[in-house]
Scaffold this motif. Structure first.
Motif, short mmCIF file in Angstrom:
data_model
loop_
_atom_site.label_atom_id
_atom_site.label_comp_id
_atom_site.label_asym_id
_atom_site.label_seq_id
_atom_site.Cartn_x
_atom_site.Cartn_y
_atom_site.Cartn_z
N LYS A 263 0.84 -1.20 0.00
CA LYS A 263 0.00 0.00 0.00
C LYS A 263 0.87 1.24 0.00
O LYS A 263 1.84 1.34 0.76
N LYS A 264 0.57 2.19 -0.84
CA LYS A 264 1.33 3.44 -0.89
C LYS A 264 0.92 4.34 0.26
O LYS A 264 -0.24 4.47 0.59
N LYS A 265 1.92 4.94 0.87
CA LYS A 265 1.65 5.88 1.96
C LYS A 265 1.24 7.23 1.41
O LYS A 265 1.79 7.70 0.43
N LYS A 266 0.30 7.83 2.05
CA LYS A 266 -0.16 9.16 1.63
C LYS A 266 0.02 10.14 2.78
O LYS A 266 -0.23 9.82 3.93
N HIS A 267 0.53 11.30 2.46
CA HIS A 267 0.71 12.34 3.47
C HIS A 267 -0.53 13.21 3.54
O HIS A 267 -0.97 13.77 2.56
N GLY A 268 -1.11 13.32 4.72
CA GLY A 268 -2.32 14.11 4.89
C GLY A 268 -2.04 15.58 5.07
O GLY A 268 -0.89 16.03 5.17
N CYS A 269 -3.09 16.35 5.14
CA CYS A 269 -2.98 17.81 5.31
C CYS A 269 -2.37 18.17 6.65
O CYS A 269 -1.64 19.14 6.77
N LEU A 270 -2.64 17.35 7.67
CA LEU A 270 -2.12 17.66 9.01
C LEU A 270 -0.60 17.65 9.02
O LEU A 270 0.03 18.52 9.62
N THR A 271 0.01 16.67 8.33
CA THR A 271 1.47 16.61 8.27
C THR A 271 2.04 17.84 7.59
O THR A 271 3.04 18.42 8.03
N ILE B 164 0.69 20.84 7.42
CA ILE B 164 0.51 22.01 8.29
C ILE B 164 1.56 22.03 9.39
O ILE B 164 2.17 23.06 9.68
N LEU B 165 1.80 20.87 10.02
CA LEU B 165 2.81 20.80 11.08
C LEU B 165 4.20 21.13 10.54
O LEU B 165 4.99 21.79 11.21
N SER B 166 4.53 20.67 9.34
CA SER B 166 5.82 20.98 8.74
C SER B 166 5.98 22.47 8.50
O SER B 166 7.02 23.05 8.75
N ALA B 167 4.91 23.12 8.03
CA ALA B 167 4.97 24.57 7.79
C ALA B 167 5.18 25.34 9.09
O ALA B 167 5.99 26.28 9.14
N PHE B 168 4.49 24.93 10.16
CA PHE B 168 4.66 25.60 11.45
C PHE B 168 6.08 25.40 11.97
O PHE B 168 6.68 26.29 12.57
N GLY B 169 6.65 24.21 11.76
CA GLY B 169 8.01 23.95 12.19
C GLY B 169 9.02 24.85 11.50
O GLY B 169 9.93 25.40 12.12
N LEU B 170 8.87 25.03 10.19
CA LEU B 170 9.77 25.90 9.44
C LEU B 170 9.64 27.35 9.90
O LEU B 170 10.62 28.09 10.02
N PHE B 171 8.39 27.80 10.16
CA PHE B 171 8.18 29.17 10.61
C PHE B 171 8.83 29.40 11.98
O PHE B 171 9.47 30.42 12.22
N PHE B 172 8.69 28.44 12.89
CA PHE B 172 9.28 28.57 14.22
C PHE B 172 10.80 28.62 14.12
O PHE B 172 11.46 29.39 14.82
#
Length: 248
Positions: free
Chosen positions: A62-70, A72-80
């Motif tokens: 099964k192929k893994k899919k990255h959801g919207c939550l991941t 969003i969290l990545s964007a907040f991490g880069l901003f911090f």
């Protein structure tokens, strides 16, 4: 497959009965979860997560899919991380140097420059540089009495002191904030109150442009019998870095 009319066995896939000639029903391709199958049970199309034979489902990876939550969290991490870099990383041209008696008229006339090895050695007449600001302690009066007619005299057992500074922005770009509130006063290791006496400039604070300088005085009330008087200059608006200046 048996003929529905004469019940004669016929090979799979044959369209007409070999005995009576009747049309034989054909097995339809099966679909399950996006997979099509030939009559012999082999998958011919793959659309989803499972493939099926005639009798047994076989799971495929099964192929893994990255959801919207991941995301969003990545964007907040880069901003911090960006905020931390802006607040913590110092300017490339900022430096913290302590020297004594630099750039004075007497030195330009040929007198030797005395360099201080520690910030604790900074005294009246010294010059030191911190983060693009060159700071000179021009003068100090440990028994200041020349206050204005609208100023109040110190309380009994107390006296005023005055310290005069010159701040110069040595950076090639960017303003530097300078304020009389950047100092804390201590007499015999106890805090002293800052007072506001009238003087020629009435300076409070400024954003100093590159290459510009400003001269101003700060005033404090200390005990008359104080044996040691020191100022602590706050090097940054954020953080606890301080430079000690010995007044007496």
């Amino acid at each position: 497959m048996n003929c529905p009319k004469c019940n004669t066995p016929n090979p799979d896939g044959q369209k007409f009965c070999g005995n009576c000639g009747a049309e034989l029903p054909q097995k339809k391709e099966r679909e399950f979860h996006g997979y099509s199958f030939t009559p012999d049970g082999k998958p011919i199309e793959h659309k989803e997560n499972f493939t099926y034979t005639q009798n047994q489902p076989i799971q495929i990876k099964k192929k893994k899919k990255h959801g919207c939550l991941t995301a969003i969290l990545s964007a907040f991490g880069l901003f911090f991380l960006f905020i931390l870099v802006v607040l913590i990383v110092p300017d490339s041209d900022d430096s913290s140097k302590d020297t004594s008696n630099q750039a004075t008229a007497s030195q330009k006339a040929g007198k030797k420059t005395e360099e201080t090895s520690k910030k604790d050695d900074i005294k009246v007449g010294s010059t030191f540089e911190i983060k693009g600001l060159k700071i000179t302690i021009n003068d100090a009066n440990t028994n200041f009495t020349d206050w204005g007619q609208y100023d109040s005299a110190p309380a009994d057992g107390m006296k005023y002191i005055m310290v005069n500074f010159t701040f110069e922005n040595t950076k090639t770009s960017g303003d530097k904030y300078v304020s009389i509130y950047d100092f804390d006063c201590y007499a015999d290791d106890s805090t002293c109150d800052q007072v506001y006496l009238s003087d020629d400039s009435d300076f409070m604070n400024t954003n100093l442009s590159p290459g510009r300088n400003v001269t101003f005085s700060t005033y404090y009330t200390v005990p008359e019998n104080a044996s040691s008087i020191e100022l602590e200059y706050h090097e940054n608006m954020i953080g606890d870095a301080k430079t000690k200046i010995i007044i007496q």
